[in-house]
Write an enzyme that holds these catalytic residues in place. Structure first.
Site, short mmCIF file in Angstrom:
data_model
loop_
_atom_site.label_atom_id
_atom_site.label_comp_id
_atom_site.label_asym_id
_atom_site.label_seq_id
_atom_site.Cartn_x
_atom_site.Cartn_y
_atom_site.Cartn_z
N SER A 1 -46.05 3.75 29.41
CA SER A 1 -45.72 5.11 28.97
C SER A 1 -45.50 6.01 30.17
O SER A 1 -44.77 6.99 30.09
CB SER A 1 -46.87 5.74 28.19
OG SER A 1 -47.18 5.03 27.07
N HIS B 1 -40.38 0.91 25.18
CA HIS B 1 -41.53 1.78 24.88
C HIS B 1 -41.70 1.91 23.37
O HIS B 1 -40.92 2.58 22.71
CB HIS B 1 -41.31 3.15 25.54
CG HIS B 1 -42.51 4.03 25.49
ND1 HIS B 1 -42.45 5.36 25.20
CD2 HIS B 1 -43.83 3.75 25.68
CE1 HIS B 1 -43.67 5.86 25.23
NE2 HIS B 1 -44.52 4.91 25.52
N GLU C 1 -38.05 3.19 22.57
CA GLU C 1 -37.23 3.74 23.66
C GLU C 1 -36.86 2.57 24.58
O GLU C 1 -37.75 1.92 25.14
CB GLU C 1 -38.01 4.81 24.43
CG GLU C 1 -38.23 6.08 23.62
CD GLU C 1 -39.10 7.13 24.33
OE1 GLU C 1 -38.93 8.32 24.05
OE2 GLU C 1 -39.96 6.75 25.16
N ASN D 1 -42.37 11.71 25.23
CA ASN D 1 -43.51 12.26 25.95
C ASN D 1 -43.12 13.46 26.80
O ASN D 1 -43.94 14.30 27.12
CB ASN D 1 -44.17 11.19 26.83
CG ASN D 1 -45.14 10.36 26.02
OD1 ASN D 1 -45.52 10.75 24.91
ND2 ASN D 1 -45.52 9.21 26.54
N1 LIG Z 1 -51.88 3.48 23.20
C1 LIG Z 1 -50.70 4.06 22.99
O1 LIG Z 1 -50.54 4.93 22.12
C2 LIG Z 1 -49.52 3.63 23.81
C3 LIG Z 1 -48.23 3.92 23.35
C4 LIG Z 1 -47.12 3.46 24.07
C5 LIG Z 1 -47.31 2.76 25.24
N2 LIG Z 1 -48.59 2.52 25.70
C6 LIG Z 1 -48.71 1.72 26.94
O2 LIG Z 1 -49.00 0.38 26.58
C7 LIG Z 1 -49.84 -0.24 27.55
C8 LIG Z 1 -51.11 -0.73 26.88
O3 LIG Z 1 -51.76 0.34 26.27
P1 LIG Z 1 -52.89 0.10 25.15
O4 LIG Z 1 -53.19 1.44 24.60
O5 LIG Z 1 -52.51 -1.00 24.27
O6 LIG Z 1 -54.10 -0.34 26.09
P2 LIG Z 1 -55.44 -1.10 25.66
O7 LIG Z 1 -56.47 -0.67 26.64
O8 LIG Z 1 -55.72 -0.94 24.21
O9 LIG Z 1 -55.09 -2.65 25.90
C9 LIG Z 1 -54.82 -3.18 27.17
C10 LIG Z 1 -55.18 -4.67 27.14
O10 LIG Z 1 -54.68 -5.27 28.32
C11 LIG Z 1 -55.63 -6.23 28.75
N3 LIG Z 1 -55.40 -6.49 30.17
C12 LIG Z 1 -55.73 -5.72 31.22
N4 LIG Z 1 -55.29 -6.29 32.35
C13 LIG Z 1 -54.68 -7.45 32.01
C14 LIG Z 1 -54.00 -8.47 32.73
N5 LIG Z 1 -53.90 -8.41 34.05
N6 LIG Z 1 -53.47 -9.49 32.04
C15 LIG Z 1 -53.59 -9.56 30.70
N7 LIG Z 1 -54.22 -8.64 29.95
C16 LIG Z 1 -54.75 -7.58 30.61
C17 LIG Z 1 -56.97 -5.63 28.43
O11 LIG Z 1 -57.98 -6.63 28.34
C18 LIG Z 1 -56.68 -4.92 27.11
O12 LIG Z 1 -56.99 -5.77 26.01
C19 LIG Z 1 -50.07 0.79 28.63
O13 LIG Z 1 -49.10 0.61 29.64
C20 LIG Z 1 -49.82 2.12 27.89
O14 LIG Z 1 -49.38 3.14 28.75
C21 LIG Z 1 -49.68 2.91 25.02
#
Ligand SMILES: NC(=O)c1ccc[n+]([C@@H]2O[C@H](COP(=O)([O-])OP(=O)(O)OC[C@H]3O[C@@H](n4cnc5c(N)ncnc54)[C@H](O)[C@@H]3O)[C@@H](O)[C@H]2O)c1
Length: 488
Positions: A118, A141, A153, A190
């Site tokens: 994001s 995205h 996106e 965003n």
């Molecule tokens: N949460 C949202 O609303 C949202 C929306 C769009 C994009 N994003 C993006 O998506 C991505 C993930 O966000 P999220 O909210 O799902 O996070 P989250 O914390 O829920 O999940 C992240 C997962 O990645 C795992 N992880 C960490 N390092 C790792 C690695 N090296 N290899 C494999 N797994 C690994 C963790 O164990 C965890 O389970 C981020 O880049 C975030 O910016 C989030």
């Protein structure tokens, strides 16, 4: 597309995996935390079972979905025939780059590498990959929850027209709403949404729950937004929202129009993060719409100050274009006769607003009516004024008592302004900018189409009269409203 790999089984990775499995695409899901990976797969199964119980699909479908979603215990065992990798791990550059470089050794050249970041720059991740992989690297995205939110996106850097176009066709056919945009901070949603929060803070100025409640109420009732900015920040997490704001602000070289507000910084500093720890701006409190009384003042609506005011008139709704001086004289005469007056002060400067409001009982943002609703600012509660507006103008008033200005015109003009700046920069096509705000954030209308229902001059006036306008102009990167001045 037949096979995909999702890396990261958290909120986004699990939702994205579920969505692809539902498209009958084979998904391998990997997470660095093996226990978490299994519990994440179990949660996906439970969610599907709940949906099955609700009759959303058949038990055959359920079996197919489950079969399509498989855990991957070692990244190095990823299927080399994978067509698309979506990385959804922790929001940090180094681990993301490491994941992609590991997979580069395993996956064939045709495989598209995508990040769901994001906040990071897609280009920044891309340039850390081997050259022959860079051409297949893209941002995808998704929005949370990924099974429900339709927007994707597609963030492209240079020379990726073909991949972007193929992915767009795929998502179009599968019921998502794909939009293409450039790799700029906050992408579309965003970024354009920043002022939904930012201008709300600037209106409130200090922590004031009564004002927060009114802002939310006006943005829901007049603006047609599903939630107001403060309840939405409580839901998202005040810390998460501050991080998104800070990211966009820094990405735009600390441009003041995106600056985080001291109110949100203080909240996060003191550990008040919103609904998740029960300490937010509003803690789920909200104002309810109250029904009108039948009692209304005998009212005259005038568009010219020379119109005769009847002896029986109790309220004048003055909507003329006369000068401030003439208006003040006119109000003074009515005041001396104990006739109530309201006017439309939505486009005046702070000084003129204050001068005029002294002689008025309230202001109606008549120029900014939306869906037959209008914001009315009263100096004190007076239901008979609201009923009179309803009866005389055939419009539904939504009132608040915060005599430092109208709320909806300010916030919506800032959103429109940002959408215009983004359109000018060719961040995305006009249609895609609008689609993104509707399908990524549930905006009632896309801002570029929506702004056409207002007078451009009124929007310009609101923007120029914002208390922050001079400050922003002196920053000399963007002059608010200058985009409009170019006659677009
Ligand atoms: N949460 C949202 O609303 C949202 C929306 C769009 C994009 N994003 C993006 O998506 C991505 C993930 O966000 P999220 O909210 O799902 O996070 P989250 O914390 O829920 O999940 C992240 C997962 O990645 C795992 N992880 C960490 N390092 C790792 C690695 N090296 N290899 C494999 N797994 C690994 C963790 O164990 C965890 O389970 C981020 O880049 C975030 O910016 C989030």
């Amino acid at each position: 597309m037949k096979k995909i790999l999702v890396v990261g089984a958290g909120t986004m990775g699990s939702g994205i995996s579920m969505w692809f499995a539902q498209q009958n695409i084979s998904v391998q899901l990997f997470d660095i935390d093996q226990d978490f990976l299994q519990s994440s797969i179990n949660r996906c199964h439970q969610l599907w079972e709940k949906l099955l119980a609700k009759g959303k699909f058949s038990s055959d479908d359920l079996e197919m979905f489950k079969c399509n979603l498989q855990p991957l215990n070692d990244l190095k065992s990823a299927d080399s025939e994978t067509d698309l990798v979506i990385e959804a791990i922790v929001e940090k550059l180094k681990p993301k780059v490491e994941v992609f470089n590991t997979l580069h050794e395993i996956l064939k050249g045709h495989c598209i590498f995508a990040t769901n970041t994001s906040g990071l720059s897609v280009q920044e991740i891309k340039k850390s990959l081997p050259l022959n992989r860079q051409k297949n690297f893209i941002g995808l995205h998704f929005f949370n929850p990924a099974t429900i939110m339709k927007l994707v996106e597609i963030v492209t850097t240079v020379d990726q027209k073909e991949i972007a176009s193929n992915l767009k066709t795929f998502f179009d056919k599968s019921g998502k709403v794909p939009v293409r945009c450039q790799d700029r901070p906050g992408f579309i949603c965003n970024r354009i949404a920043r002022n939904f929060y930012g201008e709300a803070f600037r209106y409130a100025e200090t922590f004031n729950k009564e004002i927060f409640l009114s802002i939310d109420h006006i943005m829901r009732e007049v603006g047609g937004f599903r939630m107001g900015p403060f309840e939405l920040m409580d839901l998202i997490g005040i810390d998460i929202n501050l991080a998104a704001t800070t990211n966009v602000w820094e990405g735009f070289e600390c441009d003041p129009r995106f600056a985080p507000h001291v109110i949100q910084q203080e909240m996060v500093k003191s550990g008040k993060l919103g609904n998740k720890n029960g300490e937010g701006f509003l803690n789920k409190e909200k104002l309810e719409v109250s029904p009108f009384t039948d009692m209304a003042y005998r009212t005259q609506v005038i568009t010219c100050l020379s119109e005769k005011i009847n002896d029986s008139t109790e309220l004048v709704i003055e909507l003329s274009t006369s000068s401030i001086e003439k208006k003040v004289n006119f109000y003074k005469v009515l005041q001396s006769k104990k006739v109530k007056v309201i006017s439309d002060l939505s486009t005046y400067s702070k000084e003129s607003f204050e001068l005029l409001l002294k002689h008025l009982d309230g202001s109606i943002a008549y120029k900014f009516q939306n869906n037959n609703k209008v914001e009315v600012l009263l100096k004190k509660d007076d239901e008979k004024i609201l009923s009179a507006i309803h009866q005389s103008l055939d419009i539904t008033p939504v009132a608040h008592i915060h005599p430092h200005g109208h709320i909806f015109p300010r916030i919506i003009s800032m959103i429109f302004n940002e959408a215009k700046i983004a359109e000018d920069e060719k961040l995305a096509s006009s249609d895609d900018l609008d689609l993104a705000m509707r399908f990524g954030l549930n905006y009632p209308q896309g801002p570029l189409a929506w702004l056409k229902s207002f007078e451009l001059n009124d929007l310009k006036k609101v923007l120029r009269n914002l208390p922050s306008y001079n400050k922003l102009e002196s920053a000399s990167r963007y002059c608010l409203a200058e985009v409009f001045n170019e006659g677009k």
